[in-house]
Structures are given as structure tokens and as C-alpha cells.
Scaffold this motif. Sequence first.
Motif, PDB file in Angstrom:
ATOM      1  N   THR A 108       0.835  -1.207   0.000  1.00 33.06           N
ATOM      2  CA  THR A 108       0.000   0.000   0.000  1.00 33.06           C
ATOM      3  C   THR A 108       0.869   1.256   0.000  1.00 33.06           C
ATOM      4  OG1 THR A 108      -1.743  -1.183   1.186  1.00 33.06           O
ATOM      5  CG2 THR A 108      -1.850   1.223   1.226  1.00 33.06           C
ATOM      6  N   CYS A 109       1.943   1.256   0.793  1.00 31.23           N
ATOM      7  CA  CYS A 109       2.863   2.412   0.828  1.00 31.23           C
ATOM      8  C   CYS A 109       3.491   2.652  -0.538  1.00 31.23           C
ATOM      9  CB  CYS A 109       3.948   2.211   1.875  1.00 31.23           C
ATOM     10  SG  CYS A 109       3.354   2.340   3.562  1.00 31.23           S
ATOM     11  N   CYS A 110       3.925   1.584  -1.192  1.00 31.43           N
ATOM     12  CA  CYS A 110       4.531   1.720  -2.523  1.00 31.43           C
ATOM     13  C   CYS A 110       3.520   2.245  -3.535  1.00 31.43           C
ATOM     14  CB  CYS A 110       5.102   0.384  -2.990  1.00 31.43           C
ATOM     15  SG  CYS A 110       6.567  -0.111  -2.073  1.00 31.43           S
ATOM     16  N   GLU A 111       2.304   1.771  -3.449  1.00 29.64           N
ATOM     17  CA  GLU A 111       1.254   2.244  -4.359  1.00 29.64           C
ATOM     18  C   GLU A 111       0.965   3.729  -4.129  1.00 29.64           C
ATOM     19  OE1 GLU A 111      -0.602   0.777  -6.956  1.00 29.64           O
ATOM     20  OE2 GLU A 111       1.089  -0.589  -6.798  1.00 29.64           O
ATOM     21  N   MET A 112       0.901   4.140  -2.868  1.00 31.96           N
ATOM     22  CA  MET A 112       0.642   5.545  -2.558  1.00 31.96           C
ATOM     23  C   MET A 112       1.790   6.432  -3.031  1.00 31.96           C
ATOM     24  SD  MET A 112      -1.099   5.187   1.204  1.00 31.96           S
ATOM     25  CE  MET A 112      -1.156   6.941   1.467  1.00 31.96           C
ATOM     26  N   GLU A 113       3.015   5.959  -2.853  1.00 30.26           N
ATOM     27  CA  GLU A 113       4.169   6.742  -3.278  1.00 30.26           C
ATOM     28  C   GLU A 113       4.192   6.905  -4.789  1.00 30.26           C
ATOM     29  OE1 GLU A 113       9.010   6.936  -2.835  1.00 30.26           O
ATOM     30  OE2 GLU A 113       7.921   5.334  -1.855  1.00 30.26           O
ATOM     31  N   SER A 114       3.706   5.934  -5.518  1.00 30.73           N
ATOM     32  CA  SER A 114       3.715   6.034  -6.975  1.00 30.73           C
ATOM     33  C   SER A 114       2.759   7.116  -7.478  1.00 30.73           C
ATOM     34  CB  SER A 114       3.362   4.684  -7.607  1.00 30.73           C
ATOM     35  OG  SER A 114       1.992   4.384  -7.404  1.00 30.73           O
ATOM     36  N   LEU A 115       1.819   7.557  -6.634  1.00 26.47           N
ATOM     37  CA  LEU A 115       0.886   8.610  -7.027  1.00 26.47           C
ATOM     38  C   LEU A 115       1.487  10.006  -6.865  1.00 26.47           C
ATOM     39  CD1 LEU A 115      -2.317   7.173  -5.313  1.00 26.47           C
ATOM     40  CD2 LEU A 115      -1.675   7.000  -7.728  1.00 26.47           C
ATOM     41  N   VAL A 116       2.587  10.110  -6.140  1.00 26.53           N
ATOM     42  CA  VAL A 116       3.236  11.393  -5.888  1.00 26.53           C
ATOM     43  C   VAL A 116       4.174  11.708  -7.050  1.00 26.53           C
ATOM     44  CG1 VAL A 116       4.759  12.628  -4.291  1.00 26.53           C
ATOM     45  CG2 VAL A 116       3.104  10.982  -3.407  1.00 26.53           C
ATOM     46  N   THR A 117       4.220  12.973  -7.432  1.00 28.46           N
ATOM     47  CA  THR A 117       5.115  13.349  -8.539  1.00 28.46           C
ATOM     48  C   THR A 117       6.560  13.154  -8.115  1.00 28.46           C
ATOM     49  OG1 THR A 117       5.277  15.661  -7.866  1.00 28.46           O
ATOM     50  CG2 THR A 117       3.461  15.074  -9.351  1.00 28.46           C
ATOM     51  N   SER A 118       7.423  12.919  -9.084  1.00 32.30           N
ATOM     52  CA  SER A 118       8.835  12.701  -8.768  1.00 32.30           C
ATOM     53  C   SER A 118       9.462  13.973  -8.201  1.00 32.30           C
ATOM     54  CB  SER A 118       9.599  12.213  -9.994  1.00 32.30           C
ATOM     55  OG  SER A 118       9.535  13.168 -11.019  1.00 32.30           O
TER      56      SER A 118
END
Length: 102
Positions: A18-28
Motif C-alpha cells: 500500500t505504501c509503494c502504491e501511494m508513493e507512486s501517485l506522488v510526482t517525482s
Amino acid sequence: ANVAELGACLVQQRIAYTCCEMESLVTSRHRQREYESWGFDQHLDFGPQDDGPSGGIAAYEPASVRSDPKYKPDRIMRFTGESSSKDPWPPEANEITEMEED
């Protein structure tokens, strides 16, 4: 492993996913600014005149940790003072005896 341990592992795995999925939604760009704010490029101070390595997060451990029977003492040897390429480390006891035998 018992059922409770396996259940705990599955919960941790789901949280990590879930943390990895949420982080992927944040811009680089936002992610880069966030990482830079954590100060990984700063040295971790171990003590006076003992700048540790960079790239970590300092955390204090409770004193009760050392009284636990499973506690293993720190195996890192620390030497305070100035370091030099000519004299980077004091010799260890076994090195001194080897030098004396030669």
C-alpha cells in the motif's frame, strides 16, 4: 512458523504494498523534495568529534534495550580524535603481538 507469525507477515506485506502504491501517485519532483528534506546527505553524529556516516536517520533506543537477554553489544570500534592517512587506526591487540613476534 505459527499462524500468528504468518498473519503478521501478511499484514506487513500488505502495508508495504500500500505504501509503494501511494508513493507512486506522488510526482517525482515532490518526492525528490521530500527525500532532500530528510537530510540523508548530513553526517550522523555519534559523539563529540565523531561524525558518523551520512545517509541514515538517527534514532535513540530506550535504555531497557541493553537489559534484554537477547541484547548484543555494539561491535563497532570507535576511535575519537583526528584521523590521518598515515595513522588511520590504532593497532589491535592481536596485531601488536604479531608485530612483536616478527
